[in-house]
Design an enzyme around this catalytic site. Structure first.
Site, PDB file in Angstrom:
ATOM      1  N   GLY A   1       0.760  -1.101  -0.041  1.00  0.00           N
ATOM      2  CA  GLY A   1      -0.078   0.154  -0.092  1.00  0.00           C
ATOM      3  C   GLY A   1       1.089   1.003  -0.168  1.00  0.00           C
ATOM      4  O   GLY A   1       1.966   0.906  -0.086  1.00  0.00           O
ATOM      5  N   ASN A   2      -0.089   2.231   0.173  1.00  0.00           N
ATOM      6  CA  ASN A   2       1.045   3.657   0.244  1.00  0.00           C
ATOM      7  C   ASN A   2       0.105   4.372   1.149  1.00  0.00           C
ATOM      8  O   ASN A   2      -0.874   4.363   2.266  1.00  0.00           O
ATOM      9  CB  ASN A   2       0.848   4.086  -0.784  1.00  0.00           C
ATOM     10  CG  ASN A   2       0.243   4.486  -1.048  1.00  0.00           C
ATOM     11  OD1 ASN A   2      -0.898   5.563  -0.839  1.00  0.00           O
ATOM     12  ND2 ASN A   2      -0.827   3.976  -2.287  1.00  0.00           N
TER      13      ASN A   2
END
Ligand code: C5P
Length: 401
Positions: A211-212
Site C-alpha cells: 500500500g502507500n
C-alpha cells in the site's frame, strides 16, 4: 468559495487597530487574492506605506496626486475591486462615508465603488456606542454594506467594552462567506462528478498487502466541495479512515486497483467531471497466497505485475467527460506533469511536489500548480478544503470556456 484570484481593495483609516491590517493583507495574499491598499492621510500616523506595500505587493496611495504630477485614479481602483474593505473604519471615516463628505482618496474611492463594501469599525467604547455612530452604522447597512461588528475587550484607552476591530481572520471569513453565498447558486448543479481517493491495497496473502501513505483527505475534500456546489458526487475510495456524512455523496469503498477500476467503469458513461486523486498502487503481486506466508526462508521474492492505469483508461474511453489527474513528482516536476496530461488524455492536471513542505500525502495542507494545455497557475500552501475549492473554481472556469 476561496478568495483565490479575487481583487481585494483595503482602505485603512487612522485608528490604532491599523496595525492589524498587516495580518489581514498577509492572510489574503496567502490565499492567493490580489490586494491593493489605500489609506487616509491620518492612517499614515499609525502604519507605513512601505510595510503595507511590501505585504500587498502593490504600491499604496493616500493622496490623489503622485510626486511627479501623476494622478492616483480613485475611479480605476474602485472599478478594479471585487470587494472593498474599510478597516479599521474610524467614527470620522464612517461619518464621511454616510454623508458623502469626499475630502480624501479613501472616500472618493469608496463613492466610486460599485462592488460590495465591508466595514470593520474600530473606536473607543463611548464613540462606538454614541447615537451618531449607531445611526451611521444603520445608514451604511441601508446602503447594502456589510458591517463586521467591533469586538468586546480591552481598548487602547484602557477601557473595556465593545470597540475593538474584528480580528483579521474574522474579516477574511466574512469575505469568504460572501463569495460562497455568491456561488451557492449551485454552480455544479446537474453535473455528475466522479472522484477517486485514497490508496489502494494489493494483497500479498490473507493478512498482508502492498500500500502507500495516502490519507484520502484531498479526495474527500474535493467530494464535499463538489457536493456543496450542487453536484451529484460519486466518491470511490481505497482503504482510508476518512468519512463523510454528506448525503449528496455516494461513497463506494474498494480495496485494490482492479476493484477501483471496475467501480469507476460502472458509472463512467454518466460522469461529466472525473477527478483522479487516488494514489493507486502501480504494481500488485502476481499471485495472492491462499494462506499466510510463513517466515521459513531468509529471503522472500514476490513477483509483481503492473496494475491497470485507471485514469489512462478513463482518458482512452473519454467521450464528453472533463478529466482531471494528479501528479506527485520529485523531479522534473512540470515536465512530467505536462507529459501525463498528454499521455493520459486529460484536460487538466494538478501537480503537488514532495519537495514542498506541507504538501502531499498525509498533511492537512497542500500546495499545488494546475496545468491545462494552454494555462498554468501556481497556488500557495493552503488547507486541503481550500485547495479543493481552488481546483473546482479552475474546472468551472474551463467548462465555461
Ligand atoms: O502515472 P502516475 O501514477 O503518476 O499518475 C498519477 C495520476 O494517475 C493520478 O491522478 C492517479 O489517480 C492516476 N492513476 C490511476 N491509476 C493508476 C495510476 C495512477 O488512476 N494505476
Amino acid at each position: 468559495m476561496s478568495v483565490s484570484g479575487k481583487k481585494i481593495l483595503i482602505a485603512v483609516s487612522g485608528g490604532i487597530a491599523a496595525y492589524k491590517i498587516h495580518f489581514l493583507i498577509r492572510d489574503f495574499v496567502k490565499k492567493d487574492a490580489e490586494v491593493q491598499v489605500i489609506m487616509t492621510p491620518d492612517a499614515e500616523q499609525f502604519v507605513t506605506k512601505l510595510s503595507l506595500s511590501t505585504l500587498s505587493k502593490n504600491p499604496v496611495y493616500s493622496d490623489f496626486y503622485g510626486d511627479n504630477g501623476t494622478w492616483n485614479s480613485h475611479v480605476e481602483m474602485a472599478l478594479w475591486a471585487d470587494v472593498m474593505i474599510i478597516a479599521p473604519c474610524t467614527a470620522n471615516t464612517l461619518a464621511k462615508m454616510t454623508h458623502g463628505m469626499c475630502d480624501n482618496l479613501v472616500i472618493a474611492t469608496y463613492m466610486s465603488a460599485k462592488c460590495p463594501v465591508f466595514i470593520a469599525p474600530a473606536m473607543d467604547l463611548d464613540m462606538y456606542a454614541h447615537p451618531s455612530t449607531r445611526q451611521n452604522i444603520e445608514v451604511a447597512e441601508d446602503y447594502g454594506h456589510f458591517i463586521i461588528p467591533a469586538e468586546t475587550g480591552e481598548l487602547a484607552s484602557g477601557l473595556i467594552g465593545q470597540g475593538r476591530m474584528a480580528e483579521p481572520e474574522t474579516i477574511v471569513k466574512a469575505v469568504e462567506n460572501f463569495f460562497t453565498s455568491q456561488t451557492s447558486a449551485k454552480s455544479l448543479e446537474g453535473k455528475t462528478v466522479l472522484i477517486t481517493a485514497g490508496p489502494t491495497y494489493e494483497a500479498i496473502d490473507p493478512v498482508r498487502f502492498i500500500g502507500n501513505h495516502s490519507s484520502g483527505k484531498m479526495g474527500f475534500s474535493l467530494a464535499e466541495e463538489a457536493s456543496k456546489r450542487g453536484a451529484k458526487v460519486i466518491l470511490i475510495s481505497g482503504p482510508s479512515s476518512q468519512t463523510t456524512d454528506d448525503k449528496n455523496i455516494e461513497l463506494h469503498k474498494v480495496t485494490s486497483a482492479r476493484e477501483m477500476l471496475n467501480k469507476v467503469f460502472e458509472f463512467y458513461d454518466r460522469v461529466d467531471i472525473g477527478i483522479a486523486s487516488a494514489a493507486v498502487a502501480d504494481y500488485a503481486p502476481k499471485e495472492v497466497a491462499k494462506e499466510k506466508i510463513k517466515k521459513n526462508d531468509d529471503s522472500l521474492t514476490i513477483e509483481l505485475v503492473k496494475n491497470p492505469d485507471i485514469l489512462k483508461t478513463m482518458g482512452e474511453k473519454k467521450t464528453h467527460q472533463f478529466l482531471v489527474g494528479f501528479a506527485l513528482e520529485t523531479q522534473n516536476e512540470e515536465e512530467n506533469a505536462k507529459g501525463k496530461l498528454e499521455k493520459k488524455n486529460l484536460d487538466m492536471i494538478v501537480l503537488n511536489s514532495l519537495r514542498d513542505e506541507g504538501a502531499g500525502f498525509k498533511n492537512d495542507t497542500n500546495k499545488i500548480k494546475i496545468f491545462t494545455r494552454t494555462e498554468k497557475k501556481e497556488f500557495n500552501l493552503k488547507s486541503k478544503d481550500e485547495v479543493a475549492a481552488d481546483i473546482l473554481d479552475f474546472v468551472e472556469a474551463q467548462l465555461l470556456g
